[in-house]
Design a protein around this motif. Structure first.
Motif, short mmCIF file in Angstrom:
data_model
loop_
_atom_site.label_atom_id
_atom_site.label_comp_id
_atom_site.label_asym_id
_atom_site.label_seq_id
_atom_site.Cartn_x
_atom_site.Cartn_y
_atom_site.Cartn_z
N SER A 193 0.86 -1.18 0.00
CA SER A 193 0.00 0.00 0.00
C SER A 193 0.90 1.23 0.00
O SER A 193 1.84 1.33 0.76
N SER A 194 0.62 2.17 -0.90
CA SER A 194 1.50 3.32 -0.99
C SER A 194 0.73 4.62 -1.13
O SER A 194 1.31 5.68 -1.21
N GLY A 195 -0.59 4.55 -1.18
CA GLY A 195 -1.36 5.77 -1.38
C GLY A 195 -1.45 6.16 -2.84
O GLY A 195 -2.06 7.16 -3.19
N VAL A 196 -0.80 5.39 -3.71
CA VAL A 196 -0.87 5.65 -5.14
C VAL A 196 -1.44 4.41 -5.81
O VAL A 196 -1.11 3.30 -5.43
N ASP A 197 -2.28 4.62 -6.81
CA ASP A 197 -2.97 3.48 -7.42
C ASP A 197 -2.17 2.72 -8.46
O ASP A 197 -2.60 1.67 -8.92
N VAL A 198 -1.03 3.28 -8.86
CA VAL A 198 -0.25 2.57 -9.87
C VAL A 198 1.04 2.05 -9.22
O VAL A 198 1.54 2.65 -8.28
N PRO A 199 1.56 0.93 -9.73
CA PRO A 199 2.78 0.37 -9.13
C PRO A 199 4.00 1.24 -9.42
O PRO A 199 3.98 2.08 -10.31
N VAL A 200 5.05 0.99 -8.64
CA VAL A 200 6.26 1.79 -8.78
C VAL A 200 6.89 1.65 -10.17
O VAL A 200 7.38 2.63 -10.73
N TRP A 201 6.86 0.45 -10.73
CA TRP A 201 7.49 0.29 -12.06
C TRP A 201 6.80 1.17 -13.08
O TRP A 201 7.43 1.71 -13.99
N TYR A 202 5.50 1.39 -12.89
CA TYR A 202 4.77 2.23 -13.83
C TYR A 202 5.18 3.69 -13.69
O TYR A 202 5.38 4.40 -14.68
N MET A 203 5.35 4.13 -12.42
CA MET A 203 5.80 5.51 -12.20
C MET A 203 7.22 5.71 -12.69
O MET A 203 7.59 6.78 -13.16
N MET A 204 8.00 4.64 -12.59
CA MET A 204 9.37 4.70 -13.09
C MET A 204 9.35 4.93 -14.60
O MET A 204 10.11 5.74 -15.13
N LEU A 205 8.43 4.26 -15.25
CA LEU A 205 8.26 4.43 -16.69
C LEU A 205 7.88 5.87 -17.00
O LEU A 205 8.43 6.51 -17.91
N ASN A 206 6.93 6.42 -16.21
CA ASN A 206 6.55 7.82 -16.40
C ASN A 206 7.74 8.74 -16.22
O ASN A 206 7.92 9.69 -17.00
N SER A 207 8.55 8.45 -15.19
CA SER A 207 9.73 9.29 -14.96
C SER A 207 10.66 9.24 -16.16
O SER A 207 11.22 10.25 -16.57
N PHE A 208 10.84 8.03 -16.70
CA PHE A 208 11.71 7.89 -17.87
C PHE A 208 11.16 8.68 -19.05
O PHE A 208 11.89 9.38 -19.75
N ILE A 209 9.86 8.57 -19.27
CA ILE A 209 9.25 9.29 -20.39
C ILE A 209 9.45 10.79 -20.21
O ILE A 209 9.86 11.50 -21.14
N MET A 210 9.19 11.27 -19.00
CA MET A 210 9.33 12.71 -18.76
C MET A 210 10.79 13.13 -18.92
O MET A 210 11.09 14.11 -19.62
#
Lengths: 282, 300
Positions: free
Chosen positions: A67-84
């Motif tokens: 549980s992290s308070g965010v609905d998407v997994p960390v690998w997905y946010m990592m992908l977003n970070s890479f895209i940005m």
């Protein structure tokens, strides 16, 4: 070495080791914290040696089972970070290579005006004009989108400035030679200018990537949809619970995961990184 | 590099009429939309008072500025910014200079030391804040517990000065690497012959540093001071937002944090815009200082 002073040499090494130790201390504690169950925290003490939950913690955070308070997994946010990060890097390099090329190698009416419009952005970081920039992006309907994350951060002249400096040092005979050989401006750009600025581009790439990856305020403001969260900003969401309820083991795994890519870039490409840093701020 | 040489001419150039416009177009468009338009809006909004829902607004002239400069909270945020920025700049410069002088002395392992000292540059400010928060967490942070053992009642959630100390430490930690690299480069540029001559004359390493090396480093030091102040002003938002959120009270709310807070949390757009304008002015002054100084360095 001018003279041999063993004692001073000892002090030098000792200071450096101490410095390295202090600099690394928080990461050490974070690593240790990431290997314990969340019950190990808050008992008035924090474990100082590694626990046995490492694999479990890292796996569940990475896959988003924790549980992290965010609905998407960390690998997905990592992908977003890479895209940005890549979007900002490539976008900045693209627009600034072109405009620096135009400003240095062409004479055209309003050249001075273009120059000033672009270079005035050197003065204002996005943090200063945050509210109006938000409104502009909202008007353009770009909240919660990759273009909204990327484009406003491209609007800066540092890279243009750098390429302008680099291009101005190139000998005029180069263009003469190219023109005598029948090369037009486009051919000149691709066959001569780009290969000659290879190192500068690579060095700038390193700096821009770190800059893009580490963005915090801008993504916090314009993303309300979890699907566009970046890793660095998600930390805010994970900490936004009552102080006693923070799951430090998961927070620390996330923090470390968010640090690894840019730190790896700095260590792996140290030469380019140092060059980029010195060039960008000179 | 010299910003003011806008008219430097390449002796040879391409005689094209349309192509250059096409080349500058992308950057011009981006700059106009995401830079000049918002900046213009900030200026405009600074002269209006908007209701909390953004439905209507009225022209109020300089009222937002008058209000701002009569607001004790604003002076408080200026004070916080000054304390924070100068603490970060001075501690960062002092530690980095010490480490760079030491690294310049060693012969073996210089690059290894450098690698192990520069990586924090790559850590996002917000993450730096979280890492140090863990160490200083009043209920379980190792350093906080240790301080409490020695009778220091550490709780940065309640004590404003301690909160300030925490954000200063986090922000400094990240900046040491940057200062270190520039100091090391500066030290390596000091002519060896000067040092040798001084040591033949019997000057101790300590004396050599203060009479020769440090004065020769002053351009680097001044440059780093400006860069560090700019960093502390603008790039440390993440440190503050992730750890203290400007609190307790407003004891760590810097000017940039207040722009964000008044605009997005307090929804006082007029005041936030006026603060943006004040900051823009400040950045302008800092940029001019920076370029003036760099021009001089070129003539060196």
């Amino acid at each position: 070495m001018i003279e041999n002073r063993p004692w001073l040499t000892f002090v030098s090494h000792f200071s450096l080791l101490l410095g390295i130790g202090v600099v690394a201390l928080p990461v050490w504690v974070a690593l240790v914290a990431s290997t314990h169950p969340s019950s190990a925290f808050g008992a008035g003490e924090i474990p100082l040696w590694f626990g046995d939950q490492a694999l479990e913690n890292w796996r569940s955070v990475f896959l988003g089972e924790a549980s992290s308070g965010v609905d998407v997994p960390v690998w997905y946010m990592m992908l977003n970070s890479f895209i940005m990060a890549l979007g900002i890097t490539v976008g900045k390099l693209f627009i600034s290579l072109l405009s620096a090329y135009a400003i240095v190698f062409f004479r055209f009416p309003f050249r001075g005006a273009c120059f000033w419009v672009i270079f005035i952005t050197l003065m204002l970081p996005v943090e200063v004009r945050i509210v109006p920039t938000y409104e502009v992006v909202a008007n353009l309907d770009m909240l919660n989108s990759y273009s909204g994350l990327i484009l406003p951060l491209i609007a800066s002249a540092t890279a243009t400035f750098l390429f302008r400096q680099c291009f101005m040092t190139m000998p005029g005979e180069l263009i003469e030679a190219a023109r005598i050989d029948g090369a037009g401006p486009i051919r000149f750009f691709f066959d001569i200018l780009l290969p000659m600025s290879r190192t500068n581009i690579a060095a700038l790439f390193v700096i821009m990537f770190i800059y893009g990856w580490n963005q915090y305020l801008w993504p916090v403001i314009i993303t309300t949809d979890d699907a566009y969260y970046t890793l660095v900003m998600s930390i805010k969401r994970m900490l936004a619970v009552d102080q006693g309820d923070i799951e430090w083991n998961h927070v620390m795994v996330t923090t470390l995961l968010a640090m690894i890519p840019p730190v790896a870039v700095v260590i792996g490409m140290q030469k380019l990184f140092v060059k980029g840093l010195v060039d960008a701020e000179k | 590099m010299n910003l003011w040489q806008g008219a430097v001419l390449m002796s040879v150039y391409f005689p094209h009429k349309k192509l250059p416009y096409l080349l500058v177009l992308p950057q011009l468009v981006i700059t106009l939309i995401f830079f000049l338009w918002p900046a213009e809006q900030a200026f405009e909004q600074a002269f209006y008072q908007e209701d909390a829902f953004g439905l209507s607004r009225e022209f109020v002239g300089f009222d937002n500025f008058v209000y701002l400069f009569n607001d004790p909270q604003y002076y408080k945020s200026i004070w916080v910014t000054l304390v924070f920025s100068f603490s970060v700049a001075f501690s960062g410069l002092a530690i980095a200079l010490w480490l760079a002088v030491m690294a310049d002395r060693v012969i073996r392992g210089k690059l290894t030391y450098q690698t192990l000292l520069v990586w924090p540059y790559a850590v996002a400010p917000a993450l730096a804040g979280v890492l140090w928060w863990l160490l200083f967490d009043p209920s379980m942070g190792p350093i906080a517990l240790w301080l409490q053992y020695f009778g220091v009642d550490w709780n940065h959630f309640l004590n404003g000065d301690q909160a300030m100390t925490l954000v200063v430490i986090s922000a400094t930690w990240k900046q040491i690497s940057y200062n270190f690299l520039f100091f090391l480069a500066g030290l390596q540029a000091v002519p060896r012959s000067l040092i040798e001559a001084a040591s033949i004359d019997g000057a101790s390493p300590f004396k050599r540093f203060w009479t020769i090396v440090f004065p020769l480093l002053s351009p680097t030091t001044f440059f780093l001071l400006v860069i560090n102040l700019v960093y502390a002003f603008f790039d440390t938002f993440g440190v503050i937002d992730a750890t203290t959120q400007g609190g307790p009270g407003v004891s760590t709310a810097t000017m940039v944090y207040k722009v964000f807070n008044d605009g997005f949390i307090g929804l006082d757009m007029g005041s936030s815009a006026a603060q943006s304008v004040v900051l823009m002015f400040l950045v302008g002054v800092m940029t001019v200082i920076q370029f003036r100084y760099i021009e001089r360095k070129v003539e060196y």
